[in-house]
Design a protein around this motif. Structure first.
Motif, PDB file in Angstrom:
ATOM      1  N   HIS A 117       1.510  17.292  -6.292  1.00 58.19           N
ATOM      2  CA  HIS A 117       0.699  17.203  -5.077  1.00 58.19           C
ATOM      3  C   HIS A 117       0.232  15.774  -4.815  1.00 58.19           C
ATOM      4  N   ALA A 118      -0.047  15.015  -5.858  1.00 57.74           N
ATOM      5  CA  ALA A 118      -0.462  13.626  -5.673  1.00 57.74           C
ATOM      6  C   ALA A 118       0.670  12.801  -5.078  1.00 57.74           C
ATOM      7  N   GLU A 119       1.901  13.077  -5.488  1.00 59.37           N
ATOM      8  CA  GLU A 119       3.045  12.363  -4.923  1.00 59.37           C
ATOM      9  C   GLU A 119       3.260  12.742  -3.459  1.00 59.37           C
ATOM     10  N   THR A 120       3.043  14.023  -3.142  1.00 64.26           N
ATOM     11  CA  THR A 120       3.123  14.444  -1.737  1.00 64.26           C
ATOM     12  C   THR A 120       2.062  13.722  -0.915  1.00 64.26           C
ATOM     13  N   LEU A 121       0.850  13.662  -1.446  1.00 60.34           N
ATOM     14  CA  LEU A 121      -0.246  13.012  -0.735  1.00 60.34           C
ATOM     15  C   LEU A 121       0.044  11.533  -0.511  1.00 60.34           C
ATOM     16  N   ALA A 122       0.664  10.901  -1.497  1.00 65.74           N
ATOM     17  CA  ALA A 122       0.968   9.473  -1.388  1.00 65.74           C
ATOM     18  C   ALA A 122       1.983   9.189  -0.281  1.00 65.74           C
ATOM     19  N   SER A 123       2.734  10.224   0.151  1.00 65.09           N
ATOM     20  CA  SER A 123       3.725  10.031   1.218  1.00 65.09           C
ATOM     21  C   SER A 123       3.171  10.370   2.596  1.00 65.09           C
ATOM     22  N   SER A 124       1.866  10.608   2.685  1.00 68.88           N
ATOM     23  CA  SER A 124       1.240  10.940   3.968  1.00 68.88           C
ATOM     24  C   SER A 124       1.442   9.809   4.974  1.00 68.88           C
ATOM     25  N   PRO A 125       1.719  10.149   6.236  1.00 71.22           N
ATOM     26  CA  PRO A 125       1.838   9.099   7.256  1.00 71.22           C
ATOM     27  C   PRO A 125       0.511   8.389   7.521  1.00 71.22           C
ATOM     28  N   LEU A 126      -0.588   9.032   7.134  1.00 70.29           N
ATOM     29  CA  LEU A 126      -1.895   8.387   7.251  1.00 70.29           C
ATOM     30  C   LEU A 126      -2.164   7.686   5.926  1.00 70.29           C
ATOM     31  N   LYS A 127      -1.775   6.433   5.837  1.00 68.87           N
ATOM     32  CA  LYS A 127      -1.820   5.714   4.572  1.00 68.87           C
ATOM     33  C   LYS A 127      -3.264   5.449   4.144  1.00 68.87           C
ATOM     34  N   SER A 128      -3.501   5.644   2.851  1.00 70.67           N
ATOM     35  CA  SER A 128      -4.830   5.420   2.290  1.00 70.67           C
ATOM     36  C   SER A 128      -4.681   4.945   0.848  1.00 70.67           C
ATOM     37  N   PRO A 129      -5.366   3.851   0.478  1.00 69.82           N
ATOM     38  CA  PRO A 129      -5.331   3.420  -0.931  1.00 69.82           C
ATOM     39  C   PRO A 129      -5.834   4.507  -1.872  1.00 69.82           C
ATOM     40  N   GLY A 130      -6.720   5.373  -1.368  1.00 72.04           N
ATOM     41  CA  GLY A 130      -7.242   6.454  -2.205  1.00 72.04           C
ATOM     42  C   GLY A 130      -6.164   7.390  -2.687  1.00 72.04           C
ATOM     43  N   HIS A 131      -5.110   7.591  -1.880  1.00 73.70           N
ATOM     44  CA  HIS A 131      -4.017   8.460  -2.298  1.00 73.70           C
ATOM     45  C   HIS A 131      -3.282   7.854  -3.499  1.00 73.70           C
ATOM     46  N   ALA A 132      -3.054   6.549  -3.448  1.00 72.36           N
ATOM     47  CA  ALA A 132      -2.375   5.878  -4.559  1.00 72.36           C
ATOM     48  C   ALA A 132      -3.242   5.897  -5.813  1.00 72.36           C
ATOM     49  N   LEU A 133      -4.546   5.704  -5.637  1.00 71.95           N
ATOM     50  CA  LEU A 133      -5.451   5.717  -6.789  1.00 71.95           C
ATOM     51  C   LEU A 133      -5.480   7.095  -7.448  1.00 71.95           C
ATOM     52  N   LEU A 134      -5.453   8.134  -6.626  1.00 72.11           N
ATOM     53  CA  LEU A 134      -5.456   9.487  -7.183  1.00 72.11           C
ATOM     54  C   LEU A 134      -4.177   9.740  -7.970  1.00 72.11           C
ATOM     55  N   LYS A 135      -3.060   9.308  -7.446  1.00 74.51           N
ATOM     56  CA  LYS A 135      -1.790   9.466  -8.167  1.00 74.51           C
ATOM     57  C   LYS A 135      -1.836   8.715  -9.497  1.00 74.51           C
ATOM     58  N   ALA A 136      -2.412   7.522  -9.475  1.00 78.60           N
ATOM     59  CA  ALA A 136      -2.508   6.740 -10.705  1.00 78.60           C
ATOM     60  C   ALA A 136      -3.369   7.458 -11.739  1.00 78.60           C
ATOM     61  N   SER A 137      -4.454   8.090 -11.294  1.00 74.17           N
ATOM     62  CA  SER A 137      -5.321   8.794 -12.242  1.00 74.17           C
ATOM     63  C   SER A 137      -4.597   9.977 -12.875  1.00 74.17           C
TER      64      SER A 137
END
Length: 684
Positions: A240-260
């Motif tokens: 789900h974190a990888e799906t979120l990271a591909s959102s068209p609404l880009k957010s650094p928070g998505h990348a940070l969540l994937k990293a965690s």
């Protein structure tokens, strides 16, 4: 003729016409055929009446005659393009008839006219997704969520939840979902209410349903990832974190969540790449610098970790966790300039002390370490004490309740009880559990074993604690009168299933083909009895260190999470006594089942102790175990730097520097202290 005239007059009378339409509309859901007949009758008298034509289209669709409905409603929409109800019916008919292009056209028109109506956006997203237009569908879902955020009923429920009126918020949302069962925002919000209540199963189901309804609901997916992390469902969390990271609404928070998530999975290198990319794009992010420091420390890249932590505090001088992370690197000594900077940070935070307690206690721990390095043990103890007192007020630890739980376990897993339970459990020999207290030398033992060709090192795995907690909840919820009754109820098949569950849930942390792996969760000493029931062939190693050294070291260490017993000298002394007592009970019940490693013996005669350990595990001696410090594996505990060097003796008597202030600890330890490394006949 007179009756016909009366019907004609009635149908064309505005008031009667309205009543006829209302009567027909009431039949739509349960008797669509009757509704259609009435609509057609009205149309005979008022030819082309848009309201009657719409009613006929609605009835046809409900009867399953979607093509006929679509033909009529699309014609109606050409003349009634500004009437939202007509466009909505056109969209529904087109969707059900599989006419995707028409459905999209209708919904795009509708959402332009009524952008605040969420249902239109969500249906548009589904149609766009069917057409393969992924990003457009995602954006439509996001627009639907934005529209939902203005809904008065959802706002009322959210306010009730945030004010702690969970029952009221739940009632509002359940009523709403009965009326609007396809509402993604309502499902997510109800999921959060269940999470706040502690019902993780219901929370997960509701949030997952929200994402089924609106896959582009980024806030729901973010929440789901956090729920999955809390339940240790790490592969799903990563997906789900990888799906979120591909959102068209880009957010650094998505990348940070994937990293965690990657960090939790032990994939430090991929997490590092994410942090470095974010910092390259925007270097002024102290939190990201700190996170990068954590990863670099785990990877053993100490110089780069130090630089990352210093980058964090340079950008946010009162960032307590970053200062503590720097101080907590055992190879770093903070100097006079650092001490002055930390003291300035404390002064800066003083006016807002009530809201900045976390930064403040981290800073006190940092000063404790700095003055310790400087040899000023009185000042060091004072700051450690201030940090611990502040932290102790923020955590829950019931020493009496915990001692009672330990006593119940000791009274349950006797030799007679184990004999009565008989054979059972999963026969897999894979796990090697290293148990004990934090700061007991367990990371050293893990690093030695992980240097063996047949053993994979993982990390402190929470799976056994989660299984034990789930079983204990059956007592807490009244299914069983006490702990012993619950454990006694486990059939051989139950124990097999639980053991297999542990093996399966820990598989994600195993990245090699080595047959054995280490689970270094120290708190598993509380669950040795359960381990022996569900994994009878697992090995258990008890890493033990001098009680004053171990307890003082734990008290000086601020842990990222858990270990609530460590913030008071009396608490940690009592905890150590409980631990010694339970492990002694296990020794009596099954002599030799648990292998004990005494830290001081390991330091004094390393090779002999390693050979004893490997003999217990039925493993051949390998010289790499003596050269464990050359193992480049990631290590996530507070001892990560120390185990990358040969064994040193400095820490053995370190407690003597603080001896004048250790009275509460000495008293709490009681006879356990004088008997070490043996166990006193009585702990009272």
């Amino acid at each position: 003729m007179e009756a016909a005239a009366r019907t004609s007059n009635t149908a064309t009378d505005p008031l009667s016409l309205k009543q006829a339409l209302e009567q027909a509309a009431r039949l739509l859901d349960k008797q669509p055929e009757a509704a259609l007949r009435r609509a057609e009758a009205i149309l005979k008298q008022a030819q082309g009446l848009p309201a009657a034509e719409l009613l006929a289209c609605q009835a046809l669709r409900r009867m399953g005659k979607t093509k006929a409905a679509l033909t009529r409603v699309s014609a109606l929409a050409r003349s009634q393009s500004r009437v939202p109800a007509v466009i909505w019916e056109w969209a529904l008919a087109a969707s059900e008839a599989g006419a995707g292009k028409q459905a999209i056209a209708a919904l795009e028109s509708l959402t332009r006219q009524q952008p605040a109506v969420a249902d239109g956006w969500f249906l548009l997203a589904r149609e766009l997704r069917k057409a393969g237009l992924k990003d457009e569908a995602w954006r439509a879902d996001l627009s639907g969520v934005h529209a939902s955020s203005r809904d008065p009923q959802l706002l009322e429920a959210a306010m009730a939840m945030n004010e702690g009126r969970l029952d009221e918020g739940e009632a509002i949302l359940k009523g709403r979902l009965q009326r609007v069962p396809g509402d993604p925002a309502g499902h997510r919000l109800l999921g959060e209410i269940n999470w706040r209540r502690g019902d993780m199963t219901a929370a997960l189901a509701l949030v997952e349903r929200a994402l089924q309804l609106a896959p582009g609901f980024d806030l729901a997916r973010d929440f789901l990832v956090r729920l999955l992390l809390q339940t240790n469902r790490l592969p799903e969390a990563l997906e789900h974190a990888e799906t979120l990271a591909s959102s068209p609404l880009k957010s650094p928070g998505h990348a940070l969540l994937k990293a965690s998530v990657l960090v939790r999975l032990g994939d430090q290198r991929r997490a590092r790449a994410i942090y470095e990319k974010l910092l390259k794009q925007q270097p002024d992010q102290p939190q990201v610098w700190q996170n990068l420091g954590h990863v670099l420390k785990t990877l053993g890249e100490q110089a780069d970790a130090i630089d990352a932590y210093r980058q964090a505090v340079a950008r946010q001088p009162a960032m307590g966790e970053a200062w503590w992370s720097l101080a907590n690197l055992k190879t770093v000594q903070l100097g006079a300039e650092d001490i002055a900077a930390i003291e300035r940070a404390l002064a800066l935070l003083e006016p807002d002390a009530a809201n900045r307690r976390e930064d403040i206690f981290h800073l006190h721990f940092s000063l404790g370490k700095a003055f310790e390095d400087a040899g000023d043990y009185a000042a060091s103890f004072r700051h450690y004490d201030l940090g611990n007192r502040l932290r102790r007020a923020m955590v829950l630890h019931d020493a009496d309740g915990f001692s009672a739980e330990v006593a119940a376990a000791a009274g349950t897993f006797t030799s007679a009880f184990l004999s009565e339970m008989g054979a059972g459990g999963c026969p897999a020999p894979d796990p090697i559990f290293i148990v004990g207290l934090p700061r007991s030398g367990s990371t050293l033992v893990e690093q030695i074993l992980a240097s063996h060709g047949q053993v994979e090192g993982t990390m402190e795995l929470p799976e056994m604690m989660m299984l034990a907690s789930r079983l204990q909840s059956r007592v807490d919820e009244g299914e069983f009168p006490d702990f012993r009754a619950m454990v006694s109820s486990l059939s051989p098949q139950d124990r097999l299933r639980l053991g297999e569950e542990y093996i399966e849930r820990t598989r994600v942390h195993r990245h090699t083909a080595k047959p054995l792996f280490v689970d270094k969760m120290p708190n598993n000493w509380q669950h040795v009895g359960l381990i022996r029931l569900i994994l009878p062939n697992a090995k258990i190693v008890d890493a033990r260190r001098h009680p004053l050294s171990c307890c003082l070291s734990g008290w000086k260490q601020h842990f990222a999470r858990g270990q609530a017993f460590t913030y008071d000298l009396a608490d940690i002394g009592r905890y150590y006594r409980d631990y010694v007592g339970l492990m002694a009970a296990h020794d009596r019940a099954a002599p030799g089942a648990v292998h004990r490693v005494i830290y001081e013996n390991m330091v004094a005669d390393t090779e002999t102790e390693i050979r004893r350990l490997l003999d217990y595990l039925s493993l051949p001696f390998e010289r790499a175990c003596l050269e464990f410090y050359n193992n480049g594996r990631a290590v996530r505990t507070a001892s990560s730097e120390q185990v990358r060097k040969p064994i040193f003796t400095d820490a053995v008597g370190h407690w003597k520097n603080y001896e004048p202030w250790l009275g509460p600890l000495v008293e709490a330890l009681g006879p356990v202290l004088g008997a070490y490394p043996e166990v006193p006949e009585t702990r009272d």
